[in-house]
Design a protein around this motif. Structure first.
Motif, mmCIF file in Angstrom:
data_model
loop_
_atom_site.group_PDB
_atom_site.id
_atom_site.type_symbol
_atom_site.label_atom_id
_atom_site.label_comp_id
_atom_site.label_asym_id
_atom_site.label_seq_id
_atom_site.Cartn_x
_atom_site.Cartn_y
_atom_site.Cartn_z
ATOM 1 N N VAL A 276 -7.812 -14.684 -31.546
ATOM 2 C CA VAL A 276 -7.153 -15.341 -30.405
ATOM 3 C C VAL A 276 -5.977 -14.477 -29.916
ATOM 4 C CG1 VAL A 276 -5.886 -17.399 -29.633
ATOM 5 C CG2 VAL A 276 -7.883 -17.660 -31.110
ATOM 6 N N ALA A 277 -5.236 -13.909 -30.875
ATOM 7 C CA ALA A 277 -4.108 -13.037 -30.517
ATOM 8 C C ALA A 277 -4.579 -11.842 -29.689
ATOM 9 C CB ALA A 277 -3.400 -12.543 -31.779
ATOM 10 N N ILE A 278 -5.656 -11.218 -30.125
ATOM 11 C CA ILE A 278 -6.180 -10.048 -29.407
ATOM 12 C C ILE A 278 -6.740 -10.463 -28.044
ATOM 13 C CG2 ILE A 278 -7.886 -8.164 -29.440
ATOM 14 C CD1 ILE A 278 -5.604 -7.727 -31.424
ATOM 15 N N MET A 279 -7.304 -11.664 -27.973
ATOM 16 C CA MET A 279 -7.803 -12.159 -26.689
ATOM 17 C C MET A 279 -6.631 -12.267 -25.694
ATOM 18 S SD MET A 279 -9.734 -15.753 -25.817
ATOM 19 C CE MET A 279 -8.232 -16.737 -25.889
ATOM 20 N N ILE A 280 -5.496 -12.794 -26.177
ATOM 21 C CA ILE A 280 -4.303 -12.905 -25.322
ATOM 22 C C ILE A 280 -3.872 -11.510 -24.860
ATOM 23 C CG2 ILE A 280 -1.839 -13.537 -25.264
ATOM 24 C CD1 ILE A 280 -2.569 -15.784 -27.328
ATOM 25 N N VAL A 281 -3.836 -10.567 -25.813
ATOM 26 C CA VAL A 281 -3.420 -9.191 -25.508
ATOM 27 C C VAL A 281 -4.339 -8.587 -24.445
ATOM 28 C CG1 VAL A 281 -3.250 -6.844 -26.469
ATOM 29 C CG2 VAL A 281 -2.326 -8.771 -27.746
ATOM 30 N N ALA A 282 -5.644 -8.740 -24.639
ATOM 31 C CA ALA A 282 -6.615 -8.165 -23.699
ATOM 32 C C ALA A 282 -6.441 -8.745 -22.301
ATOM 33 C CB ALA A 282 -8.031 -8.418 -24.209
ATOM 34 N N ILE A 283 -6.322 -10.058 -22.229
ATOM 35 C CA ILE A 283 -6.173 -10.724 -20.921
ATOM 36 C C ILE A 283 -4.851 -10.320 -20.257
ATOM 37 C CG2 ILE A 283 -5.831 -12.979 -19.801
ATOM 38 C CD1 ILE A 283 -7.895 -14.092 -21.871
ATOM 39 N N MET A 284 -3.775 -10.262 -21.060
ATOM 40 C CA MET A 284 -2.466 -9.904 -20.510
ATOM 41 C C MET A 284 -2.445 -8.475 -19.978
ATOM 42 S SD MET A 284 -0.497 -12.464 -20.323
ATOM 43 C CE MET A 284 0.962 -11.584 -19.837
ATOM 44 N N TYR A 285 -3.088 -7.550 -20.697
ATOM 45 C CA TYR A 285 -3.152 -6.168 -20.207
ATOM 46 C C TYR A 285 -3.958 -6.090 -18.910
ATOM 47 C CZ TYR A 285 -1.006 -3.845 -24.259
ATOM 48 O OH TYR A 285 -0.134 -3.404 -25.218
ATOM 49 N N MET A 286 -5.076 -6.795 -18.878
ATOM 50 C CA MET A 286 -5.920 -6.744 -17.676
ATOM 51 C C MET A 286 -5.214 -7.399 -16.479
ATOM 52 S SD MET A 286 -9.529 -7.439 -19.600
ATOM 53 C CE MET A 286 -10.805 -7.058 -18.419
ATOM 54 N N ALA A 287 -4.556 -8.518 -16.724
ATOM 55 C CA ALA A 287 -3.806 -9.186 -15.645
ATOM 56 C C ALA A 287 -2.595 -8.342 -15.240
ATOM 57 C CB ALA A 287 -3.354 -10.565 -16.098
ATOM 58 N N ALA B 70 -2.375 -5.174 -15.328
ATOM 59 C CA ALA B 70 -2.886 -4.053 -14.521
ATOM 60 C C ALA B 70 -3.008 -4.457 -13.061
ATOM 61 C CB ALA B 70 -4.241 -3.609 -15.065
ATOM 62 N N ALA B 71 -3.413 -5.713 -12.830
ATOM 63 C CA ALA B 71 -3.545 -6.210 -11.456
ATOM 64 C C ALA B 71 -2.176 -6.344 -10.802
ATOM 65 C CB ALA B 71 -4.272 -7.552 -11.450
ATOM 66 N N ILE B 72 -1.183 -6.795 -11.583
ATOM 67 C CA ILE B 72 0.175 -6.989 -11.042
ATOM 68 C C ILE B 72 0.850 -5.650 -10.737
ATOM 69 C CG2 ILE B 72 2.494 -7.894 -11.564
ATOM 70 C CD1 ILE B 72 0.993 -9.928 -13.479
ATOM 71 N N PHE B 73 0.737 -4.727 -11.707
ATOM 72 C CA PHE B 73 1.477 -3.462 -11.591
ATOM 73 C C PHE B 73 0.635 -2.300 -11.064
ATOM 74 C CE2 PHE B 73 3.462 -5.908 -15.134
ATOM 75 C CZ PHE B 73 4.616 -6.260 -14.457
ATOM 76 N N HIS B 74 -0.606 -2.592 -10.635
ATOM 77 C CA HIS B 74 -1.510 -1.568 -10.089
ATOM 78 C C HIS B 74 -1.653 -0.397 -11.067
ATOM 79 C CE1 HIS B 74 -1.093 -3.843 -6.407
ATOM 80 N NE2 HIS B 74 0.220 -3.759 -6.536
ATOM 81 N N ASP B 75 -1.941 -0.739 -12.321
ATOM 82 C CA ASP B 75 -1.997 0.245 -13.395
ATOM 83 C C ASP B 75 -3.417 0.284 -13.975
ATOM 84 O OD1 ASP B 75 -1.735 1.633 -15.812
ATOM 85 O OD2 ASP B 75 0.281 0.874 -16.190
ATOM 86 N N LYS B 76 -4.210 1.262 -13.508
ATOM 87 C CA LYS B 76 -5.614 1.345 -13.932
ATOM 88 C C LYS B 76 -5.781 1.625 -15.431
ATOM 89 C CE LYS B 76 -7.422 2.445 -9.389
ATOM 90 N NZ LYS B 76 -7.751 3.510 -8.458
ATOM 91 N N PRO B 77 -4.983 2.557 -16.013
ATOM 92 C CA PRO B 77 -5.125 2.780 -17.464
ATOM 93 C C PRO B 77 -4.865 1.503 -18.281
ATOM 94 C CG PRO B 77 -3.877 4.572 -16.485
ATOM 95 C CD PRO B 77 -4.042 3.534 -15.420
ATOM 96 N N MET B 78 -3.949 0.686 -17.802
ATOM 97 C CA MET B 78 -3.628 -0.575 -18.475
ATOM 98 C C MET B 78 -4.842 -1.511 -18.451
ATOM 99 S SD MET B 78 -0.441 -3.033 -17.533
ATOM 100 C CE MET B 78 0.475 -3.916 -18.767
ATOM 101 N N PHE B 79 -5.571 -1.505 -17.346
ATOM 102 C CA PHE B 79 -6.771 -2.333 -17.236
ATOM 103 C C PHE B 79 -7.825 -1.856 -18.225
ATOM 104 C CE2 PHE B 79 -10.942 -3.457 -15.645
ATOM 105 C CZ PHE B 79 -10.795 -4.816 -15.406
ATOM 106 N N VAL B 80 -8.011 -0.549 -18.310
ATOM 107 C CA VAL B 80 -8.994 0.033 -19.246
ATOM 108 C C VAL B 80 -8.610 -0.331 -20.675
ATOM 109 C CG1 VAL B 80 -9.962 2.211 -20.118
ATOM 110 C CG2 VAL B 80 -9.602 1.910 -17.659
#
Lengths: 94, 217
Positions: B142-153, B155-165
């Motif tokens: 569950v912790a990693i799921m939060i991390v994954a979603i937060m990084y992907m979201a 990336a959308a906020i900060f326009h950071d493609k490596p963060m999305f990957v």
């Protein structure tokens, strides 16, 4: 070929405009932080800011933070348009 | 320091373009935390935290799993506190949307991990007879799921493609870890966590290596 905007086409003011344009029209930066980013003296920065403000390219907002007054600077819509035009003309020259 | 303004110098177009690029780079560095440092801190936290859990689960570390989980939680908390401090510090003296975005993003992390803490307590309470390794595995997933979603979201906020990957990689590795089971899950994240975050840190360093602003006239 139109002449580059002389108000922007000067090193110090060009860098001021670049910083404020990067922050965008919905963000502003404090005077000390802007000084820090640009490595400029307060007097030098103030002089250039005044010229840009007189042209309507930037706006200043005075606020109270805690007990101290603070000045925040941001780019205006006019400033963004002028900077955009300047960059396009610059690219044409290169 | 001399505060007498210099006369306006006429600029060569190439010098002008270099000035713009340097100013933009300096601005981005100034208004956000040092992303590379944050990634390296988290890489270390994953290596230590999941290393302890894996060692305890596999038996090569003479440490009860519950103790490893507690130490891991302390490491996690320390990394969160450091990240929050770095974020708050970098957002100073900026007003407007970017400050709000940073604050909202930071608070979203806090909300996610606060919920996780309560979820962990609830899970241990509801399943008192379950193996701690199994409960710990589910909590970590569950912790990693939060991390994954937060990084992907993020990336959308900060326009950071490596963060999305990075976020997408965490999501994929998390699914793999869930399918692999508790022991392998800890091993996967003891290795994949530091590797992914370390790579993101190195990439951030490379991307930040642009010319600095020259001294003002």
């Amino acid at each position: 070929m139109a002449e580059l905007d002389p108000l922007i086409h000067a090193d110090a003011r060009l860098r001021v405009m670049s910083v404020l344009n990067t922050l965008g029209p919905r963000n502003s930066v404090s005077f000390p932080k802007l000084r820090e980013i640009l490595s400029m003296t307060a007097g030098n920065l103030s002089t250039h800011l005044r010229k840009l403000e007189d042209a309507g390219y930037i706006s200043q907002t005075k606020v109270i933070e805690g007990r101290s007054p603070a000045t925040y600077l941001g780019i205006t819509a006019t400033g963004m348009a002028a900077f955009d035009t300047y960059k396009k003309q610059l690219m044409e020259l290169l | 320091m001399n505060s007498i303004p210099a006369p306006d110098q006429p600029l060569d177009p190439r010098a002008a373009l270099a000035s713009i690029t340097a100013a933009e780079t300096s601005t981005r560095k100034s208004i956000g935390p040092n992303v590379a440092v944050l990634y390296f801190v988290w890489a270390a936290a994953y290596l230590l935290g999941y290393g302890l859990l894996q060692g305890s689960t596999a038996g090569w570390l003479p440490l009860p799993f519950a103790s490893a989980l507690l130490i891991g939680a302390v490491i996690l908390l320390a990394a969160i506190v450091f990240s929050a401090w770095a974020g708050i510090r970098s957002g100073r003296q900026i007003r407007g949307d970017s400050r709000f975005a940073g604050m909202a993003y930071g608070m979203s992390w806090m909300a996610g991990f606060t919920t996780l803490a309560v979820f962990s307590i609830a899970l241990f309470t509801l399943l008192p007879d379950a193996e701690p390794e199994t409960t710990g595995w589910l909590i970590n997933a569950v912790a990693i799921m939060i991390v994954a979603i937060m990084y992907m979201a993020g990336a959308a906020i900060f326009h950071d493609k490596p963060m999305f990957v990075l976020g997408a990689c965490f999501a994929v590795v998390n699914i793999a870890g869930l399918l692999a089971g508790p022991t392998l899950f800890m091993a996967i994240f003891a290795l994949a966590g530091p590797v992914l975050l370390g790579a993101a840190g190195i990439l951030a360093l490379i991307m930040a290596r642009l010319p600095a602003i020259p001294e003002a006239e």
